[in-house]
Design a protein around this motif. Structure first.
Motif, PDB file in Angstrom:
ATOM      1  N   PRO A   7       9.557  -2.640  17.743  1.00 25.49           N
ATOM      2  CA  PRO A   7       8.584  -2.326  18.796  1.00 25.49           C
ATOM      3  C   PRO A   7       7.171  -2.721  18.384  1.00 25.49           C
ATOM      4  O   PRO A   7       6.843  -2.767  17.191  1.00 25.49           O
ATOM      5  N   ALA A   8       6.343  -2.992  19.379  1.00 29.45           N
ATOM      6  CA  ALA A   8       4.965  -3.399  19.105  1.00 29.45           C
ATOM      7  C   ALA A   8       4.233  -2.364  18.255  1.00 29.45           C
ATOM      8  O   ALA A   8       3.405  -2.711  17.403  1.00 29.45           O
ATOM      9  N   ALA A   9       4.526  -1.076  18.468  1.00 27.35           N
ATOM     10  CA  ALA A   9       3.865  -0.024  17.688  1.00 27.35           C
ATOM     11  C   ALA A   9       4.206  -0.145  16.206  1.00 27.35           C
ATOM     12  O   ALA A   9       3.342   0.039  15.332  1.00 27.35           O
ATOM     13  N   ALA A  10       5.468  -0.457  15.901  1.00 22.95           N
ATOM     14  CA  ALA A  10       5.868  -0.625  14.501  1.00 22.95           C
ATOM     15  C   ALA A  10       5.214  -1.857  13.888  1.00 22.95           C
ATOM     16  O   ALA A  10       4.764  -1.826  12.737  1.00 22.95           O
ATOM     17  N   ILE A  11       5.128  -2.936  14.671  1.00 23.20           N
ATOM     18  CA  ILE A  11       4.439  -4.135  14.197  1.00 23.20           C
ATOM     19  C   ILE A  11       2.988  -3.804  13.862  1.00 23.20           C
ATOM     20  O   ILE A  11       2.445  -4.230  12.833  1.00 23.20           O
ATOM     21  N   GLU A  65       1.010  -4.267  10.332  1.00 23.98           N
ATOM     22  CA  GLU A  65      -0.246  -5.018  10.259  1.00 23.98           C
ATOM     23  C   GLU A  65      -1.352  -4.182   9.621  1.00 23.98           C
ATOM     24  O   GLU A  65      -2.169  -4.705   8.841  1.00 23.98           O
ATOM     25  N   ALA A  66      -1.391  -2.892   9.917  1.00 26.11           N
ATOM     26  CA  ALA A  66      -2.400  -2.016   9.328  1.00 26.11           C
ATOM     27  C   ALA A  66      -2.205  -1.902   7.822  1.00 26.11           C
ATOM     28  O   ALA A  66      -3.180  -1.899   7.052  1.00 26.11           O
ATOM     29  N   LEU A  67      -0.953  -1.818   7.381  1.00 20.46           N
ATOM     30  CA  LEU A  67      -0.679  -1.784   5.943  1.00 20.46           C
ATOM     31  C   LEU A  67      -1.108  -3.081   5.278  1.00 20.46           C
ATOM     32  O   LEU A  67      -1.661  -3.088   4.172  1.00 20.46           O
ATOM     33  N   PHE A  68      -0.856  -4.188   5.964  1.00 15.31           N
ATOM     34  CA  PHE A  68      -1.204  -5.498   5.423  1.00 15.31           C
ATOM     35  C   PHE A  68      -2.717  -5.655   5.303  1.00 15.31           C
ATOM     36  O   PHE A  68      -3.228  -6.241   4.341  1.00 15.31           O
ATOM     37  N   ALA A  69      -3.443  -5.133   6.274  1.00 11.59           N
ATOM     38  CA  ALA A  69      -4.904  -5.280   6.290  1.00 11.59           C
ATOM     39  C   ALA A  69      -5.600  -4.357   5.295  1.00 11.59           C
ATOM     40  O   ALA A  69      -6.753  -4.599   4.916  1.00 11.59           O
ATOM     41  N   HIS A  70      -4.936  -3.314   4.863  1.00 15.14           N
ATOM     42  CA  HIS A  70      -5.561  -2.316   3.993  1.00 15.14           C
ATOM     43  C   HIS A  70      -5.938  -2.922   2.642  1.00 15.14           C
ATOM     44  O   HIS A  70      -5.077  -3.363   1.863  1.00 15.14           O
ATOM     45  N   ASP A  71      -7.215  -2.970   2.354  1.00 13.98           N
ATOM     46  CA  ASP A  71      -7.750  -3.435   1.067  1.00 13.98           C
ATOM     47  C   ASP A  71      -7.345  -4.869   0.717  1.00 13.98           C
ATOM     48  O   ASP A  71      -7.503  -5.285  -0.436  1.00 13.98           O
ATOM     49  N   ASN A  72      -6.814  -5.603   1.696  1.00 11.84           N
ATOM     50  CA  ASN A  72      -6.367  -6.980   1.424  1.00 11.84           C
ATOM     51  C   ASN A  72      -5.425  -7.053   0.224  1.00 11.84           C
ATOM     52  O   ASN A  72      -5.428  -8.027  -0.535  1.00 11.84           O
ATOM     53  N   SER A  73      -4.615  -6.021   0.053  1.00  9.62           N
ATOM     54  CA  SER A  73      -3.715  -5.974  -1.096  1.00  9.62           C
ATOM     55  C   SER A  73      -2.371  -6.619  -0.744  1.00  9.62           C
ATOM     56  O   SER A  73      -2.086  -6.926   0.408  1.00  9.62           O
ATOM     57  N   VAL A  74      -1.548  -6.807  -1.763  1.00  9.65           N
ATOM     58  CA  VAL A  74      -0.212  -7.363  -1.551  1.00  9.65           C
ATOM     59  C   VAL A  74       0.658  -6.309  -0.866  1.00  9.65           C
ATOM     60  O   VAL A  74       0.692  -5.149  -1.276  1.00  9.65           O
ATOM     61  N   LEU A  75       1.351  -6.729   0.180  1.00  7.94           N
ATOM     62  CA  LEU A  75       2.277  -5.844   0.875  1.00  7.94           C
ATOM     63  C   LEU A  75       3.694  -6.322   0.642  1.00  7.94           C
ATOM     64  O   LEU A  75       4.015  -7.483   0.899  1.00  7.94           O
ATOM     65  N   GLN A  76       4.518  -5.433   0.147  1.00  6.99           N
ATOM     66  CA  GLN A  76       5.937  -5.731  -0.003  1.00  6.99           C
ATOM     67  C   GLN A  76       6.734  -4.846   0.943  1.00  6.99           C
ATOM     68  O   GLN A  76       6.521  -3.636   0.998  1.00  6.99           O
ATOM     69  N   LEU A  77       7.638  -5.472   1.680  1.00  7.20           N
ATOM     70  CA  LEU A  77       8.551  -4.731   2.536  1.00  7.20           C
ATOM     71  C   LEU A  77       9.965  -4.841   1.987  1.00  7.20           C
ATOM     72  O   LEU A  77      10.316  -5.817   1.324  1.00  7.20           O
ATOM     73  N   VAL A  78      10.747  -3.830   2.267  1.00  7.27           N
ATOM     74  CA  VAL A  78      12.167  -3.824   1.912  1.00  7.27           C
ATOM     75  C   VAL A  78      12.965  -3.906   3.205  1.00  7.27           C
ATOM     76  O   VAL A  78      12.820  -3.060   4.090  1.00  7.27           O
ATOM     77  N   VAL A  79      13.793  -4.927   3.311  1.00  4.69           N
ATOM     78  CA  VAL A  79      14.642  -5.116   4.490  1.00  4.69           C
ATOM     79  C   VAL A  79      16.079  -4.856   4.063  1.00  4.69           C
ATOM     80  O   VAL A  79      16.632  -5.574   3.230  1.00  4.69           O
ATOM     81  N   ASP A  80      16.670  -3.825   4.627  1.00  2.28           N
ATOM     82  CA  ASP A  80      18.042  -3.434   4.295  1.00  2.28           C
ATOM     83  C   ASP A  80      18.923  -3.759   5.492  1.00  2.28           C
ATOM     84  O   ASP A  80      18.953  -3.018   6.470  1.00  2.28           O
ATOM     85  N   LEU A  81      19.639  -4.876   5.414  1.00  2.00           N
ATOM     86  CA  LEU A  81      20.472  -5.292   6.547  1.00  2.00           C
ATOM     87  C   LEU A  81      21.662  -4.368   6.778  1.00  2.00           C
ATOM     88  O   LEU A  81      21.934  -4.007   7.928  1.00  2.00           O
ATOM     89  N   PRO A  82      22.399  -3.942   5.735  1.00  2.00           N
ATOM     90  CA  PRO A  82      23.503  -3.010   5.996  1.00  2.00           C
ATOM     91  C   PRO A  82      23.049  -1.739   6.719  1.00  2.00           C
ATOM     92  O   PRO A  82      23.748  -1.248   7.606  1.00  2.00           O
ATOM     93  N   GLU A  83      21.874  -1.217   6.338  1.00  2.17           N
ATOM     94  CA  GLU A  83      21.362  -0.005   6.962  1.00  2.17           C
ATOM     95  C   GLU A  83      20.526  -0.293   8.206  1.00  2.17           C
ATOM     96  O   GLU A  83      20.137   0.636   8.923  1.00  2.17           O
ATOM     97  N   GLN A  84      20.232  -1.570   8.445  1.00  4.37           N
ATOM     98  CA  GLN A  84      19.417  -1.993   9.579  1.00  4.37           C
ATOM     99  C   GLN A  84      18.084  -1.246   9.611  1.00  4.37           C
ATOM    100  O   GLN A  84      17.707  -0.602  10.585  1.00  4.37           O
TER     101      GLN A  84
END
Length: 214
Positions: free
Chosen positions: A125-129, A133-152
């Motif tokens: 959803p747009a809200a999650a996006i 984006e807010a996490l990415f913009a925070h302090d211009n720091s590196v953002l790592q996400l974890v994508v778990d396909l089995p758990e979706q």
């Protein structure tokens, strides 16, 4: 090419725009062959470089920033991959290193090209996006996400926030096993051959015409 995806933790880059089309992903001038290789340099060429001729990088473009070095997850907004059906766009993204594209929506053809080339397209959803984006913009720091396909599910590395996503069972299975469409079809080889044998008995004239070229 390894198509398999189960659990991916990777550096994330955000392109906070709607309607990013395939010509922006890889301009037609960058498509000099039908090969799946040697395309990464042309990815977002109109944005990455000050000029196409000099290949001088634009320091303001997100993929040229040090915090996005080695990014494997790309986050954008709605209608990502719209425009032409060129598969080169997905090939360029894959060769650059992206294994997951997260967006509010995708062009249907682009979405299918992702699945067929070992890239996981995730609709959130747009809200999650906006939260990502807010996490990415925070302090211009590196953002790592974890994508778990089995758990979706998608979550920031080391954080409690989780965003769930839906995916068709057949697409999920194809990515988790690394099978391409040809491999999926060959799994039904015995059923296909059995059907042809039965059909040959029922309609032998069809096969006679095929052999004769009429």
């Amino acid at each position: 090419m390894n198509r398999q995806i189960t659990r991916l933790q990777g550096i994330t880059a955000c392109l906070p725009f709607d309607n990013i089309d395939t010509d922006q992903i890889i301009p037609s001038r960058e498509m000099k062959s039908t090969s799946k290789t040697d395309l990464a340099a042309g990815l977002f060429a109109g944005w990455r470089y000050v000029s196409a001729e000099s290949r001088q990088c634009d320091p303001d473009f997100v993929l040229n920033q040090a915090r996005c070095d080695g990014a494997s997850i790309l986050v954008s907004r709605s209608n990502f991959g719209c425009g032409s059906s060129r598969e080169h766009a997905v090939w360029a993204l894959r060769e650059f290193g992206f294994r997951c594209i997260v967006a509010a929506s995708f062009s249907q053809i682009f979405f299918r090209n992702c699945i067929n080339n070992g890239i996981l397209p995730v609709v959130l959803p747009a809200a999650a996006i906006g939260q990502i984006e807010a996490l990415f913009a925070h302090d211009n720091s590196v953002l790592q996400l974890v994508v778990d396909l089995p758990e979706q599910a998608i979550s920031p590395a080391g954080a409690a926030s989780v965003w769930a996503f839906d995916i068709e069972a057949s697409d999920k299975a194809a990515l988790m096993t690394g099978r391409d469409p040809i491999a999926v079809t060959l799994e039904s080889d015995s059923d296909i051959r059995a059907f042809i044998a039965r059909d040959l008995e029922r309609r032998p004239w069809i096969y006679s015409q095929a052999r004769s070229g009429t």
